[in-house]
Design a protein around this motif. Structure first.
Motif, PDB file in Angstrom:
ATOM      1  N   ALA A 115      -6.287  17.907  41.758  1.00 45.50           N
ATOM      2  CA  ALA A 115      -5.552  18.970  41.252  1.00 45.50           C
ATOM      3  C   ALA A 115      -6.229  19.302  39.814  1.00 45.50           C
ATOM      4  CB  ALA A 115      -3.970  18.884  40.956  1.00 45.50           C
ATOM      5  N   ALA A 117      -9.164  20.134  37.069  1.00 49.64           N
ATOM      6  CA  ALA A 117     -10.182  21.003  37.183  1.00 49.64           C
ATOM      7  C   ALA A 117     -11.481  20.270  36.970  1.00 49.64           C
ATOM      8  CB  ALA A 117     -10.151  22.078  35.885  1.00 49.64           C
TER       9      ALA A 117
ATOM     10  N   ILE B 215      -3.287  25.427  47.365  1.00 49.13           N
ATOM     11  CA  ILE B 215      -4.594  25.100  47.403  1.00 49.13           C
ATOM     12  C   ILE B 215      -5.112  26.100  46.536  1.00 49.13           C
ATOM     13  CG2 ILE B 215      -6.704  25.235  48.739  1.00 49.13           C
ATOM     14  CD1 ILE B 215      -5.101  23.993  51.021  1.00 49.13           C
ATOM     15  N   ILE B 218      -4.266  26.123  42.700  1.00 47.67           N
ATOM     16  CA  ILE B 218      -5.160  25.091  41.894  1.00 47.67           C
ATOM     17  C   ILE B 218      -6.467  25.507  41.672  1.00 47.67           C
ATOM     18  CG2 ILE B 218      -6.166  22.963  42.446  1.00 47.67           C
ATOM     19  CD1 ILE B 218      -3.521  22.110  43.683  1.00 47.67           C
ATOM     20  N   ASN B 222      -8.202  26.228  38.203  1.00 48.79           N
ATOM     21  CA  ASN B 222      -9.133  25.233  37.653  1.00 48.79           C
ATOM     22  C   ASN B 222     -10.535  26.209  37.345  1.00 48.79           C
ATOM     23  OD1 ASN B 222      -7.455  23.264  37.740  1.00 48.79           O
ATOM     24  ND2 ASN B 222      -8.221  22.372  39.501  1.00 48.79           N
ATOM     25  N   TYR B 224     -13.730  27.989  36.326  1.00 52.80           N
ATOM     26  CA  TYR B 224     -14.518  27.812  34.873  1.00 52.80           C
ATOM     27  C   TYR B 224     -15.562  28.767  34.591  1.00 52.80           C
ATOM     28  CZ  TYR B 224     -16.440  24.994  31.111  1.00 52.80           C
ATOM     29  OH  TYR B 224     -17.036  24.739  30.143  1.00 52.80           O
ATOM     30  N   LEU B 225     -16.465  28.921  35.580  1.00 52.16           N
ATOM     31  CA  LEU B 225     -17.648  29.973  35.391  1.00 52.16           C
ATOM     32  C   LEU B 225     -17.014  31.345  35.259  1.00 52.16           C
ATOM     33  CD1 LEU B 225     -20.542  30.198  34.847  1.00 52.16           C
ATOM     34  CD2 LEU B 225     -20.905  30.237  37.568  1.00 52.16           C
ATOM     35  N   LEU B 228     -15.384  31.935  31.967  1.00 56.99           N
ATOM     36  CA  LEU B 228     -16.235  31.828  30.949  1.00 56.99           C
ATOM     37  C   LEU B 228     -17.203  33.035  30.491  1.00 56.99           C
ATOM     38  CD1 LEU B 228     -17.502  29.572  29.029  1.00 56.99           C
ATOM     39  CD2 LEU B 228     -19.264  29.289  30.785  1.00 56.99           C
ATOM     40  N   VAL B 240      -8.290  25.900  30.705  1.00 60.85           N
ATOM     41  CA  VAL B 240      -9.615  24.955  30.911  1.00 60.85           C
ATOM     42  C   VAL B 240     -10.583  25.197  30.088  1.00 60.85           C
ATOM     43  CG1 VAL B 240     -11.029  24.374  32.832  1.00 60.85           C
ATOM     44  CG2 VAL B 240      -8.710  24.541  33.411  1.00 60.85           C
ATOM     45  N   ILE B 243     -10.066  24.165  26.383  1.00 60.88           N
ATOM     46  CA  ILE B 243     -10.177  23.025  25.781  1.00 60.88           C
ATOM     47  C   ILE B 243     -11.790  22.648  25.505  1.00 60.88           C
ATOM     48  CG2 ILE B 243     -10.197  20.572  26.696  1.00 60.88           C
ATOM     49  CD1 ILE B 243      -8.002  21.181  28.421  1.00 60.88           C
ATOM     50  N   THR B 263      -4.978  18.698  26.736  1.00 63.76           N
ATOM     51  CA  THR B 263      -5.714  18.514  28.113  1.00 63.76           C
ATOM     52  C   THR B 263      -4.443  17.994  29.077  1.00 63.76           C
ATOM     53  OG1 THR B 263      -7.366  17.513  27.071  1.00 63.76           O
ATOM     54  CG2 THR B 263      -7.304  16.724  29.286  1.00 63.76           C
ATOM     55  N   ALA B 266      -2.704  21.092  30.100  1.00 61.97           N
ATOM     56  CA  ALA B 266      -3.566  21.873  31.112  1.00 61.97           C
ATOM     57  C   ALA B 266      -3.458  21.191  32.529  1.00 61.97           C
ATOM     58  CB  ALA B 266      -4.949  21.831  30.613  1.00 61.97           C
ATOM     59  N   MET B 267      -3.227  19.638  32.529  1.00 54.85           N
ATOM     60  CA  MET B 267      -3.375  19.268  33.822  1.00 54.85           C
ATOM     61  C   MET B 267      -1.882  19.133  34.427  1.00 54.85           C
ATOM     62  SD  MET B 267      -4.872  15.300  33.306  1.00 54.85           S
ATOM     63  CE  MET B 267      -4.362  15.024  31.850  1.00 54.85           C
ATOM     64  N   PRO B 270      -1.054  22.016  37.842  1.00 59.39           N
ATOM     65  CA  PRO B 270      -1.686  21.960  38.934  1.00 59.39           C
ATOM     66  C   PRO B 270      -1.283  20.417  39.441  1.00 59.39           C
ATOM     67  CG  PRO B 270      -3.307  21.688  37.305  1.00 59.39           C
ATOM     68  CD  PRO B 270      -2.071  22.409  36.691  1.00 59.39           C
ATOM     69  N   VAL B 271      -1.294  19.398  38.822  1.00 59.40           N
ATOM     70  CA  VAL B 271      -0.849  18.247  39.309  1.00 59.40           C
ATOM     71  C   VAL B 271       0.558  18.019  39.854  1.00 59.40           C
ATOM     72  CG1 VAL B 271      -0.417  15.760  38.770  1.00 59.40           C
ATOM     73  CG2 VAL B 271      -2.534  16.609  38.121  1.00 59.40           C
TER      74      VAL B 271
END
Lengths: 294, 290
Positions: A115, A117, B215, B218, B222, B224-225, B228, B240, B243, B263, B266-267, B270-271
């Motif tokens: 999970a 990132a 799925i 998450i 998550n 990123y690119l 950004l 994400v 941070i 952090t 942020a976790m 999804p966790v």
């Protein structure tokens, strides 16, 4: 393949497909065509004029020693991440599949990193291995080992490899565990009665029967190492020091977004697309073969 | 020893310890960085900056989380308040997950239950997107989004990531297993295609939808690119990205306490989703192999 019984309706299927097709055309096909077009043109910095240059962009990319260095880094990085995360996941899965108490607790404790990132995983690693403030980073320095991944090429590459593999283990673990649980117990029992020890049973029965899973994971892990680790690298090292941790995908971003070299970046994109298509094709041929077996 | 023979997966008493030791080591390697991060989020910035972080909780927990959550400046770094970034991440994850499921399930239904001209053309067009991850077409996709005026908007953040060949293939695969008799019966009862979809296909797809949701949530959270590139304003930042912006160059003189609190926050979503929905999540992953 098609169902035998279907509905008759002229307009409805097109209506149902419309959203997906629209998104695909606008955000997939059109940009991909654009990348192809740009890769054979030379544009000035403002994007005002462009000129057809054939394969010149590809030539200059492929003859750039810097690019070849990036290819080398990518290969080392991807191979290390794949081997490391597959091997440790297999080890853990075999252990979790043995008949022990609390197996399901272990499973839960091992799959949650999926999970995270990639960039968050990088932050966790940075916090532990930072030479100034990290517990392990400082410990290494106190032991007399000059640890600073922000300055040392090899250490930087090691850091991104470990952080990227660490995150991928849980994914591989899930698939290996599913693969192991699909192996019929009777086969292993028979081997056991014939006197085969645990190690021998693993290498002669379990491992060969796991090979479809392993092959599938091999392709998935290479794709992961190539494309999805951008966040890990960007957060941890920014490709540095120098270009020590710059992989192919990082370079597409660097050349295109940061340095505004559209032709060169597009040529690199096209090269990457060829790699993805090759990997996907291999995977599908293999899946097809697997279907024939069953 | 007779027990050995009966169950080949179980060794002797001593051998039983080996799996425990190896699994505990694995758990430790995964848990240690998280533990240190949680501990870090309970101390003040100066203690962490000096590099002497204790391994027991400090007393600054509430302060750190409160200021990361709602303030935009620590002692040393500026940042977007975490509640704004978490909201952006949540919107992005939900829109991507639900959007992908919605457009994939109806397109899979069209491909599986109708015969019409150009059917295979559309199918292959969707299929081919499997080979075009956003990473390899970032610049032209960015240009398209910029031309449409979608920079710094939720639409720009989510719609380009919404098409999913995997989900479409998965649903199509599942639809092909629905018995013909069921379709016949529905037709005899006078149900049309839409009726059948709502009353039969959707309920039957419940588990697939749940698995995919985990799925895709998450996946969206998550990203990123893409965020950004596509977001410039602080108001649109996802957590994400936020941070890593707070870290900057990773100097000792950074508000590490706030970064650690962020952090941890942020976790959490999804966790939590993975742990709570483990059963569907694993099913979804292993099914999508095919």
């Amino acid at each position: 393949m098609q169902r035998r019984v279907i509905f008759d309706n002229r307009a409805l299927p097109y209506l149902l497909l419309a959203p997906q097709v629209a998104v695909t055309l606008i955000f997939f096909i059109w940009p991909a065509a654009q990348a192809l077009w740009q890769s054979v043109h030379l544009q000035d910095a403002f994007g005002l004029r462009s000129q057809f240059v054939g394969l010149e962009n590809f030539e200059s990319v492929l003859s750039d020693p810097n690019y070849l260095e990036t290819v080398k880094t990518t290969i080392i990085f991807s191979a290390s991440v794949t081997v490391l995360s597959l091997a440790s996941a297999l080890g853990l899965a075999v252990m979790a599949d043995s008949k022990i108490r609390a197996a399901s607790a272990y499973k839960t404790l091992l799959i949650w990193p999926y999970a995270l990132a990639p960039a968050v995983a990088a932050v966790l690693w940075m916090f532990i291995f930072n030479p100034d403030i990290g517990i392990l980073g400082r410990a290494l320095n106190n032991l007399g080992y000059a640890w600073d991944y922000r300055l040392n090429d090899g250490q930087a590459l090691t850091m991104v490899i470990l952080a990227a593999s660490w995150k991928q283990v849980s994914y591989n673990f899930i698939f290996f565990l599913a693969g192991l649980q699909a192996i019929p117990r009777s086969v292993l029992e028979a081997a056991s009665i014939d006197g085969a020890g645990a190690v021998r049973r693993f290498w002669t029965i379990t491992f060969p029967l796991l090979s479809p899973t392993t092959f599938f994971l091999l392709v998935v892990n290479i794709v992961y190492a190539f494309f999805e680790t951008f966040g890990t690298i960007h957060a941890l090292t920014h490709g540095g020091p120098g270009k020590a941790t710059e992989t192919l995908i990082f370079r597409v971003y660097q050349d295109g977004v940061v340095n505004h070299d559209l032709g060169g970046s597009s040529a690199q994109s096209v090269i990457l697309m060829v790699i993805v298509i090759a990997l996907t094709a291999i995977q599908f041929r293999f899946v097809e073969r697997k279907v024939h077996y069953s | 020893m007779t027990r050995d023979r009966a169950d080949p997966r179980s060794g002797g008493r001593l051998m039983d310890m080996v799996p425990h030791l190896i699994l505990m080591l694995g758990v430790l390697i995964f848990a240690f960085p998280i533990y240190v991060t949680i501990i870090g989020s309970t101390w003040d910035a100066a203690t962490i900056g000096r590099g002497n972080l204790p391994l027991t909780p400090g007393g600054e927990m509430l302060n750190n989380y409160a200021s990361a959550w709602s303030e935009s400046q620590g002692n040393r770094v500026m940042h977007t308040p975490v509640r704004i970034m978490m909201w952006n991440s949540l919107v992005m994850a939900l829109v991507i997950a639900l959007g992908k499921i919605a457009i994939s399930i109806i397109s899979a239904y069209a491909v599986a239950f109708f015969r019409f001209p150009l059917r295979m053309v559309f199918f292959w067009m969707i299929f081919i997107t499997l080979m075009l991850p956003v990473e390899v077409r970032i610049i032209p996709t960015y240009e398209v989004v910029a031309n449409l005026g979608l920079i710094d908007s939720y639409a720009g953040l989510t719609i380009p990531l919404i098409a999913s060949a995997t989900a479409t293939l998965l649903f199509r695969q599942f639809f092909l297993t629905i018995p013909d008799e069921l379709v016949e019966a529905a037709k005899i009862d006078g149900a049309g295609a839409l009726r059948f979809f709502v009353d039969v296909v959707l309920p039957l797809s419940r588990t697939n939808i749940a698995a995919l949701f985990v799925i895709l949530f998450i996946y969206g959270w998550n990203q990123y690119l893409w965020p950004l590139l596509i977001t410039n304003s602080a108001e649109m930042e996802t957590v994400v990205i936020g941070i890593t912006k707070m870290i900057g160059n990773g100097e000792a003189a950074t508000d590490w306490n706030l970064i650690m609190a962020t952090t941890v926050l942020a976790m959490l979503p999804p966790v939590a989703v993975v742990v709570l929905m483990q059963r569907w999540f694993v099913k979804g992953l292993v099914d999508s192999e095919k």
